[in-house]
Write an enzyme that holds these catalytic residues in place. Structure first.
Site, PDB file in Angstrom:
ATOM      1  N   CYS A  92     -10.011  -2.439  -0.477  1.00 47.93           N
ATOM      2  CA  CYS A  92      -8.799  -1.826  -1.028  1.00 47.93           C
ATOM      3  C   CYS A  92      -8.537  -2.264  -2.457  1.00 47.93           C
ATOM      4  O   CYS A  92      -8.373  -1.443  -3.357  1.00 47.93           O
ATOM      5  CB  CYS A  92      -7.590  -2.157  -0.158  1.00 47.93           C
ATOM      6  SG  CYS A  92      -7.664  -1.282   1.403  1.00 47.93           S
ATOM      7  N   HIS A  93      -8.459  -3.578  -2.677  1.00 50.19           N
ATOM      8  CA  HIS A  93      -8.118  -4.047  -4.014  1.00 50.19           C
ATOM      9  C   HIS A  93      -9.043  -5.162  -4.473  1.00 50.19           C
ATOM     10  O   HIS A  93      -8.714  -5.935  -5.356  1.00 50.19           O
ATOM     11  CB  HIS A  93      -6.660  -4.497  -4.057  1.00 50.19           C
ATOM     12  CG  HIS A  93      -5.727  -3.444  -3.534  1.00 50.19           C
ATOM     13  ND1 HIS A  93      -5.202  -3.492  -2.271  1.00 50.19           N
ATOM     14  CD2 HIS A  93      -5.293  -2.297  -4.081  1.00 50.19           C
ATOM     15  CE1 HIS A  93      -4.462  -2.410  -2.069  1.00 50.19           C
ATOM     16  NE2 HIS A  93      -4.495  -1.667  -3.140  1.00 50.19           N
ATOM     17  N   GLY A  94     -10.223  -5.267  -3.820  1.00 49.35           N
ATOM     18  CA  GLY A  94     -11.269  -6.145  -4.321  1.00 49.35           C
ATOM     19  C   GLY A  94     -11.065  -7.634  -4.159  1.00 49.35           C
ATOM     20  O   GLY A  94     -11.288  -8.395  -5.096  1.00 49.35           O
ATOM     21  N   TYR A 132       1.073   2.867  -8.413  1.00 51.16           N
ATOM     22  CA  TYR A 132      -0.042   2.182  -7.765  1.00 51.16           C
ATOM     23  C   TYR A 132      -0.917   1.501  -8.822  1.00 51.16           C
ATOM     24  O   TYR A 132      -1.358   0.369  -8.641  1.00 51.16           O
ATOM     25  CB  TYR A 132      -0.851   3.201  -6.962  1.00 51.16           C
ATOM     26  CG  TYR A 132      -1.811   2.606  -5.971  1.00 51.16           C
ATOM     27  CD1 TYR A 132      -1.363   1.791  -4.948  1.00 51.16           C
ATOM     28  CD2 TYR A 132      -3.172   2.880  -6.046  1.00 51.16           C
ATOM     29  CE1 TYR A 132      -2.241   1.258  -4.028  1.00 51.16           C
ATOM     30  CE2 TYR A 132      -4.057   2.350  -5.126  1.00 51.16           C
ATOM     31  CZ  TYR A 132      -3.590   1.546  -4.115  1.00 51.16           C
ATOM     32  OH  TYR A 132      -4.467   1.021  -3.207  1.00 51.16           O
ATOM     33  N   HIS A 135      -3.778  -9.838   1.031  1.00 46.57           N
ATOM     34  CA  HIS A 135      -3.141  -9.110  -0.061  1.00 46.57           C
ATOM     35  C   HIS A 135      -2.214  -8.064   0.536  1.00 46.57           C
ATOM     36  O   HIS A 135      -1.028  -8.293   0.685  1.00 46.57           O
ATOM     37  CB  HIS A 135      -4.207  -8.488  -0.979  1.00 46.57           C
ATOM     38  CG  HIS A 135      -3.632  -7.779  -2.162  1.00 46.57           C
ATOM     39  ND1 HIS A 135      -4.073  -6.543  -2.561  1.00 46.57           N
ATOM     40  CD2 HIS A 135      -2.661  -8.121  -3.015  1.00 46.57           C
ATOM     41  CE1 HIS A 135      -3.381  -6.160  -3.620  1.00 46.57           C
ATOM     42  NE2 HIS A 135      -2.521  -7.099  -3.917  1.00 46.57           N
TER      43      HIS A 135
END
Lengths: 419, 173
Positions: free
Chosen positions: B137-139, A294, B118
């Protein structure tokens, strides 16, 4: 295989064995000549077999009470926890069992990396092992989806969306995986079906893994080829079985510690909230055993690039036997590689740590450094070090260092010098 | 010799013909096995959703579920529309004019899939560096038009097929 022909003692045994040589197989497994210097890092094969059987048995039992439907799955898991007799115990064994399985498999893999067990003539054992590892990750991921909590749902969403990064057909593939236009009931249903299937595929591969192992025989801490059977070997039973059994007992104490004292410490509390397709949890993290990958995924600021790099991190291991150019197997005799090995261990642990942290600031920097080193280790360090390194002299046989006072390579070297 | 050759050729033909028919047969069995995993008729039947928009004040938004995915319906203020249209196209990773993301004459209504491009999380509204949405989640940062501005998402948030049934109702799908 076994060096001597086996003949059953009883007449009935001989009759049966002539028709199906199961007794010959049993005798082979019992007498199987094993290097006598195997240390405790070699006990994890047996431990992993135990883990697989534990997961299959507890899983079959859980499936008797679980309902694979988006409206009922969460409640049925709570039903298992509260109403089913010993349901809490069986579920906690199963969920912590997955973590223990991965703990053991990581030790097993790093054991191979240190002692060069993936090197010729054991490449096929290594590759089958990696296939088992891939199936384990698939099974674990799908199993995590089944309780249909928030982490289940959003973990499934994020992981299946990885495939949408594939150019042109990505979206069709994701829809096909879902059986819907988002993660939904059809997704849960098929994940349950596959989650039940995969352990049996793993079981089949385990048989091949052990079969492939029994052709060249075990590697060993000094990593030299040995004559079998000889004064360098002991029969598998009782010498290895008793050692494996002892290690397994210690492992089971740790396992039981998690199950009875901190059964939820390795999980995420958000998974006790029912799945909600309208709200994403503030901080999505996969289970601990997937965190290094991850971290690699998130270290790349490009969607497709991140996905490619993450999958490469696993698939690069398949060509490892051909990336390692060293003629010496065991890192015991490889003073330079040994240090890089420990850097890799630290690197993977660090990636695991930053994978659990938000992808920003120092964590993002560390993830990028860690990712770069991970790939450098396999693509550059392994071929170059194997080629340039001046290895220590390896002993002529296992008995030599053992009989003259321990498996210390320095001792072996001194003796070699005298000779 | 020529007789023998002829025999071999005949056998080759039979082999090729058998393999071909066999391959078609195997394919005919495999395809249903693969296609059964695609969305079924019950899933496809859920393909449209009608939404009453009469209660949405300017500057506010609601979220509805369409095909299991959230859809954001935002009634934008004139200032927000102006802000979205003032953006320089060179600043956009996935250049698209705000006019192309709304129905002509209904500029205040932004209707888009509330799904981060994404990895599919639901972005949070009124967050991020561009006064729009932010994916936790991932910006990934989106602007008031739902266009990607910063972060790992590759494209703008998707505009679904939708139409105004009447002035108070939107049909998505």
């Amino acid at each position: 295989m076994s060096e001597h022909e086996y003949t059953p003692k009883s007449k009935a045994g001989k009759w049966f064995n002539d028709r199906l040589p199961l007794l010959t197989l049993g005798a082979h497994l019992t007498d199987y000549p094993t290097p006598k210097n195997l240390n405790y890092w070699w006990t994890f094969g047996g431990i992993l077999t135990f883990c697989l059987i534990t997961q299959i048995v507890t899983g079959i039992v859980l499936a008797m009470h679980y309902v694979a439907h988006a409206d009922l799955a969460f409640a049925s898991v709570e039903h298992i926890m509260r109403d089913v007799n010993y349901g809490w115990l069986i579920r906690y064994i199963h969920s912590n069992g997955a973590s223990m399985f991965f703990l053991a498999v990581y030790i097993h893999i790093f054991r191979s990396l240190f002692y060069g067990s993936y090197k010729s003539p054991r490449e096929v054992i290594w590759i089958i092992g990696l296939m088992i590892y891939l199936l384990m990750m698939a099974a674990a991921f799908m199993g995590y989806v089944l309780p249909w909590g928030q982490m289940s749902f959003w973990g499934a969403t994020v992981i299946t969306n990885l495939f949408s990064a594939i150019p042109l057909v990505g979206d069709s593939i994701t829809t096909w995986l879902w059986g819907a236009y988002s993660v939904d009931n059809p997704t849960l249903n098929r994940f349950f079906s596959l989650h039940y299937l995969i352990p049996f595929l793993i079981l089949g591969l385990v048989v091949l893994h052990i079969w492939a192992l029994h052709v060249p025989g075990n590697n060993n801490p000094v990593g030299i080829d040995i004559k079998k059977p000889s004064k360098d070997t002991v029969p598998f039973h009782p010498y290895i079985t008793i050692k494996d059994a002892f290690a397994l007992l210690v492992f089971m104490i740790i396992f039981a510690g998690f199950v009875f004292f901190t059964p939820n410490v390795l999980g995420h509390s958000d998974n006790y909230i029912p799945a909600n397709p309208l709200v994403t949890p503030a901080h999505i993290v996969p289970e601990w055993y997937l965190l290094p990958f991850y971290a690699i995924l998130r270290s790349v600021p490009d969607k497709l690039g991140g996905v490619i790099l993450m999958f490469s991190a696993i698939f690069i291991l398949f060509v490892l036997p051909w990336l390692d150019t060293s003629k010496v197997r065991s890192a015991v005799f490889r003073p330079i590689y040994r240090q890089f090995f420990w850097i890799l261990v630290i690197d993977v642990l660090m990636l695991g740590y930053v994978g659990a942290m938000p992808a920003e600031g120092i964590y993002l920097v560390l993830a990028r450094v860690g990712t770069i080193y991970y790939f450098l280790h396999f693509i550059v360090v392994m071929p170059v070090v194997g080629y340039l390194e001046k290895t220590d002299p390896i002993p002529m046989s296992i008995s030599e260092p053992v009989l003259t006072g321990g498996a210390e390579p320095s001792l072996a070297r001194k003796i070699n010098d005298k000779v | 010799m020529s007789k023998e050759e002829k025999k071999v050729n005949r056998r080759d033909f039979l082999f090729t013909a058998s393999y071909t028919v066999g391959a078609v047969g195997v394919g005919a069995v495999i395809w249903p096995m693969i296609d059964q995993m695609n969305p079924d008729k019950a899933q496809q039947a859920l393909a449209t959703t009608e939404v009453d928009i009469s209660n949405i004040e300017p500057g506010k938004s609601i979220t509805v579920l369409w095909r299991g995915k959230p859809v954001f319906l935002k009634r934008r203020t004139p200032e927000e529309i102006a802000e979205a249209r003032a953006v320089n196209m060179d600043d956009l990773p996935d250049p698209q004019k705000d006019e192309e993301r709304v129905k002509e004459g209904k500029d205040e209504w932004l209707v888009m899939l509330g799904v981060c491009t994404h990895l599919g999380c639901v972005p949070l509204k009124d967050k991020g560096d561009f006064n729009g949405w932010f994916c936790p989640c991932h910006g990934s940062h989106y602007d008031v038009s739902g266009r990607i501005r910063k972060g790992p998402a590759p494209t703008n948030m998707e505009i679904p097929k939708f139409e105004f049934v009447d002035s108070n109702t939107i049909k998505i799908g």
